[in-house]
Design an enzyme around this catalytic site. Structure first.
Site, mmCIF file in Angstrom:
data_model
loop_
_atom_site.group_PDB
_atom_site.id
_atom_site.type_symbol
_atom_site.label_atom_id
_atom_site.label_comp_id
_atom_site.label_asym_id
_atom_site.label_seq_id
_atom_site.Cartn_x
_atom_site.Cartn_y
_atom_site.Cartn_z
ATOM 1 N N GLN A 107 -4.251 -1.092 9.575
ATOM 2 C CA GLN A 107 -4.232 -2.468 9.065
ATOM 3 C C GLN A 107 -4.795 -3.437 10.110
ATOM 4 O O GLN A 107 -4.427 -3.390 11.289
ATOM 5 C CB GLN A 107 -2.789 -2.857 8.682
ATOM 6 N N LYS A 120 0.839 -1.207 0.000
ATOM 7 C CA LYS A 120 0.000 0.000 0.000
ATOM 8 C C LYS A 120 0.873 1.255 0.000
ATOM 9 O O LYS A 120 0.565 2.239 -0.671
ATOM 10 C CB LYS A 120 -0.947 -0.012 1.212
ATOM 11 N N ASP A 136 -10.933 2.806 4.027
ATOM 12 C CA ASP A 136 -11.251 1.373 4.004
ATOM 13 C C ASP A 136 -12.759 1.162 3.887
ATOM 14 O O ASP A 136 -13.206 0.068 3.540
ATOM 15 C CB ASP A 136 -10.787 0.712 5.313
HETATM 16 N N1 GUN Z 1 -6.696 -6.683 6.640
HETATM 17 C C1 GUN Z 1 -7.044 -7.492 5.620
HETATM 18 N N2 GUN Z 1 -7.615 -6.780 4.622
HETATM 19 C C2 GUN Z 1 -7.625 -5.496 5.029
HETATM 20 C C3 GUN Z 1 -8.077 -4.288 4.416
HETATM 21 O O1 GUN Z 1 -8.616 -4.259 3.307
HETATM 22 N N3 GUN Z 1 -7.903 -3.161 5.164
HETATM 23 C C4 GUN Z 1 -7.336 -3.174 6.400
HETATM 24 N N4 GUN Z 1 -7.239 -2.023 7.060
HETATM 25 N N5 GUN Z 1 -6.909 -4.280 6.992
HETATM 26 C C5 GUN Z 1 -7.048 -5.428 6.298
#
Ligand code: GUN
Length: 280
Positions: A94, A50, A117
Site C-alpha cells: 500500500q 482489500k 497493482d
Molecule cells: N495508494 C492509493 N491507491 C493505491 C493503489 O491502488 N495501490 C496501492 N498499492 N497503493 C495505493
C-alpha cells in the site's frame, strides 16, 4: 436531462460475485499478500477493504502490518520472501510508504507477474506496448465504468486530468489503445476549461475538491471522478457532483464510483496473476 449515475458499487458487486463463483470451483485458491507500512489511517481503511474483498472472494490472503520504523532493507527482504512463495500470486504494497523508504525501489522489487497493482516499470511498459499483463486497477476501473455506459470510446475526445504513474498515465494509455483522441492535463495546464469543455469522456484524478464545475463540462459527457478528498469527515471527489450532473450524460459518484471498482479490478488482477504463474 440530468446525468445517469454510474453505480460503481453495483457493478463491482457483480464482478466480485463472478470471481467468487470461479474461485469456489478451484482447488488451489488465488493468493494475495497485502503489505501495510506505518499508521496512515486512510491506507489502513483501504487495506481493510482489500482484505475483506479478497476473503469474500475466497482468496488465500496474507496481511503484513509493519511499523512506521520498518527499514527499507527489511521491507525488501519481506518482498523477496513473498516473491518466492508459491501460494501467493499477487503482492500489494500500500502506498504511500514512509518517507525514509524509496517507493520506486520497493515497487521494482515485486516480481512482474505478481504485480497486481500494475505499478512496476515492466507492467507500465507493457501497457504502452499494448502487451498488457497486469494493468493498474484504477485505470482498468475507469475503462470498465466508461464501457458500462454503452458509449463507444473509439473516436471520442478523452481528457484525463492528472498524470500520475498509477492513474493518469495508464488511464490515458488505455483510452488511446481504444482509439480515443487523448489529452492529458496537469497542474501546469493553462486554461483547463478549454480542454475539459471539449471532452466527450472526462477523467478527473487530481485530488482537489470542486475542481470541475458545471461550466467546464460538455453537455452529455461521460464524467469519471477518481478523486478522493476528505472534507469535514465526508468523502468527496474532484467534481462538483450536484451541479455537474445537470449537464453530464453519465457521472460517477464519490463514494460508490471508482473506489469499489478499483478493488474489484484488484481481485480480477489477482486471479489473472494466478493464471500467469502457471505459464512460467
Ligand atoms: N495508494 C492509493 N491507491 C493505491 C493503489 O491502488 N495501490 C496501492 N498499492 N497503493 C495505493
Amino acid at each position: 436531462m440530468p446525468a445517469k449515475i454510474i453505480d460503481g458499487n453495483k457493478i463491482a458487486k457483480s464482478i466480485l460475485e463472478n470471481i467468487k463463483n470461479k474461485v469456489k470451483n478451484m482447488k488451489e485458491k488465488p493468493g494475495l499478500a497485502l503489505v501495510l507500512v506505518g499508521n496512515n489511517p486512510a491506507s489502513e481503511v483501504y487495506v481493510n477493504f482489500k482484505e475483506k474483498d479478497s476473503k469474500e472472494a475466497g482468496f488465500y490472503c496474507e496481511r503484513y502490518n509493519l511499523s512506521e520504523e520498518t527499514s527499507e532493507i527489511d521491507l525488501l527482504k519481506l518482498i523477496g520472501d513473498l516473491n518466492q512463495k508459491e501460494s501467493l500470486h499477487g503482492i500489494l504494497v500500500q502506498l504511500p510508504l514512509p518517507s525514509h523508504i524509496d517507493e520506486k525501489l520497493i515497487i521494482n522489487s515485486i516480481l512482474p507477474h505478481k504485480d497486481v497493482d500494475g505499478f512496476t516499470p515492466l507492467s507500465l511498459g507493457n501497457l504502452i506496448c499494448e502487451n498488457m499483463i497486469l494493468a493498474p486497477a484504477t485505470a482498468r476501473a475507469v475503462i470498465y465504468l466508461v464501457e458500462s455506459t454503452g458509449v463507444r470510446i473509439e473516436g471520442k475526445n478523452a481528457v484525463v486530468l492528472g498524470r500520475s504513474n498509477i492513474v493518469g498515465k495508464p488511464t490515458a494509455m488505455m483510452l488511446l489503445e481504444r482509439n480515443a483522441t487523448v489529452t492529458i492535463c496537469h497542474s501546469k495546464t493553462k486554461y483547463l476549461a478549454g480542454y475539459t469543455k471539449k471532452a466527450d469522456i472526462l477523467v478527473v484524478a487530481v485530488g482537489k475538491q470542486n475542481l470541475i464545475r458545471k461550466d467546464m463540462v460538455k453537455e452529455g459527457a461521460v464524467v469519471i471522478d477518481v478523486g478522493i478528498n476528505r472534507v469535514n469527515g465526508k468523502l468527496v471527489g474532484d467534481v462538483d457532483f450536484e451541479n455537474v450532473k445537470e449537464v453530464a450524460g453519465y457521472i460517477t459518484p464519490v463514494p460508490g464510483g471508482v473506489g469499489p471498482m478499483t478493488r474489484a479490478m484488484l481481485m480480477d488482477n489477482t486471479l489473472k496473476a494466478m493464471g500467469l504463474s502457471k505459464k512460467i
